[in-house]
Scaffold this active site. Structure first.
Site, PDB file in Angstrom:
ATOM      1  NE  ARG A 150      -3.515  -2.327   2.881  1.00  0.00           N
ATOM      2  CZ  ARG A 150      -3.181  -3.580   3.509  1.00  0.00           C
ATOM      3  NH1 ARG A 150      -1.875  -3.570   4.188  1.00  0.00           N
ATOM      4  NH2 ARG A 150      -3.893  -4.349   3.736  1.00  0.00           N
ATOM      5  CE  LYS A 174      -6.470  -1.028   4.805  1.00  0.00           C
ATOM      6  NZ  LYS A 174      -7.548  -1.310   4.151  1.00  0.00           N
ATOM      7  CG  HIS A 243      -4.674   0.183  -3.943  1.00  0.00           C
ATOM      8  ND1 HIS A 243      -3.923   0.180  -2.687  1.00  0.00           N
ATOM      9  CD2 HIS A 243      -5.770  -0.795  -3.644  1.00  0.00           C
ATOM     10  CE1 HIS A 243      -4.579  -0.414  -2.036  1.00  0.00           C
ATOM     11  NE2 HIS A 243      -5.324  -1.036  -2.377  1.00  0.00           N
ATOM     12  NE  ARG A 246      -2.804  -3.864  -1.082  1.00  0.00           N
ATOM     13  CZ  ARG A 246      -2.246  -4.582  -0.228  1.00  0.00           C
ATOM     14  NH1 ARG A 246      -0.811  -4.753  -0.255  1.00  0.00           N
ATOM     15  NH2 ARG A 246      -3.164  -5.302   0.599  1.00  0.00           N
ATOM     16  CG  HIS A 269      -5.364  -9.259   1.963  1.00  0.00           C
ATOM     17  ND1 HIS A 269      -5.728  -9.844   0.624  1.00  0.00           N
ATOM     18  CD2 HIS A 269      -5.162  -7.598   1.783  1.00  0.00           C
ATOM     19  CE1 HIS A 269      -5.766  -8.597  -0.179  1.00  0.00           C
ATOM     20  NE2 HIS A 269      -5.350  -7.403   0.282  1.00  0.00           N
ATOM     21  CE1 TYR A 278      -5.916  -7.361  -6.628  1.00  0.00           C
ATOM     22  CE2 TYR A 278      -5.867  -8.491  -4.067  1.00  0.00           C
ATOM     23  CZ  TYR A 278      -5.843  -7.317  -4.942  1.00  0.00           C
ATOM     24  OH  TYR A 278      -5.667  -6.099  -4.357  1.00  0.00           O
TER      25      TYR A 278
END
Length: 297
Positions: A150, A174, A243, A246, A269, A278
């Site tokens: 990110r 995150k 992004h 990514r 994730h 994806y």
């Protein structure tokens, strides 16, 4: 307990005990502030948290919808409300959770924008060597694509987070979760070239940030966005943002046989379901290739 006090306690809990990012806490603050304003319209005085019913919460979605909010925004707002009441129930501020039966709207299904492998190669070879920040801009884009970061993660990197011996990078994602991601050989070369000229940008010897602005400070998100947007100018991508690199990283790995669990870990994730978008994108590429190449497609 008055709901304004409960909200304040919840936000303090998210900030200090759960160690959520400032962005997440601020998102919760805004959402719960809107929920408080919405409730205030229906009560003559500020309600106690225990007085709020499921029937008070469900119309909040309609209220947001009438304000023209997108479905993604509705999901975010109601998730904040559900998290708040879950906290209140756990802390025994309320005896039952009125938000438990409130369903979060399904997300709009859309595939993320992605570059073709040839477009990535063309983009990453298109930097002007005469540009004063050529090495920095190239290193940033190479790293974003090489490691699937990110943009916030890339800009938070300090020089000491990179291990050139193991070709890995320590990333804080995150929720302040740390992970190690590999760095490709081409990105390693670009980073090495950039670090050789980084002292030219440095104004404060104590600055640890990897990517520096022209003023010698940590590179900001707006400037980084412009760098990537400018680099992608020649591509056919609908979106031209960090992004997209990514998305391209994940899609190209899956296209070339990487297993989804490994890709999910590299992306940071928390759930495989987040990464599965994806796989759909990869299938769409296969369908496109089939239709353009097969004589009876």
């Amino acid at each position: 307990m008055k709901i304004s006090i409960a909200i304040r306690k919840f936000l303090e809990y998210c900030d200090t005990e759960r160690n959520y990012s400032q962005k997440t806490v601020e998102t919760y603050r805004i959402a719960l502030g809107q929920f408080f304003d919405y409730l205030s319209e229906g009560y003559s005085e500020e309600p106690d948290t225990s007085e709020v019913l499921t029937a008070d919460i469900r119309p909040f979605l309609g209220h947001l919808h009438d304000m023209g909010r997108h479905r993604s925004t509705l999901r975010l707002k109601i998730s904040a409300v559900k998290s708040f009441f879950k906290y209140c129930f756990r802390m025994q501020i309320i005896q039952s959770n009125p938000a438990r039966q409130v369903r979060i709207p399904k997300a709009d299904k859309h595939l993320p924008s992605c570059l073709q492998e040839s477009e990535c190669r063309e983009m990453l070879s298109g930097f002007d060597p005469q540009s004063p920040c050529y090495a920095r801009d190239k290193a940033l884009c190479e790293l974003l694509y090489s490691s699937g970061l990110r943009i916030s993660e890339a800009l938070a990197i300090n020089v000491g987070d990179i291990s050139f011996s193991s070709r890995t990078l320590r990333v804080v994602g995150k929720g302040n979760k740390q992970r190690e991601v590999p760095i490709g050989e081409v990105a390693i070369i670009a980073l090495t070239d950039y670090l050789a000229i980084r002292p030219n940008l440095l104004t404060n010897p104590a600055e640890k940030a990897l990517f520096l602005s022209a003023r010698g400070e940590r590179l900001g998100s707006v400037a980084a966005y412009r760098i990537v947007h400018r680099a992608m100018a020649g591509s056919d991508a609908k979106q031209k943002s960090p992004h997209v690199l990514r998305h391209s990283f994940a899609t190209h790995l899956l296209d070339n046989g990487a297993d989804i669990k490994s890709v999910s870990e590299m992306l940071g994730h928390s759930s495989l379901s987040t990464t599965q978008v994806y796989t759909h994108l990869s299938v769409e590429h296969l369908k496109s290739a089939y239709k353009s190449a097969h004589p009876k497609a």
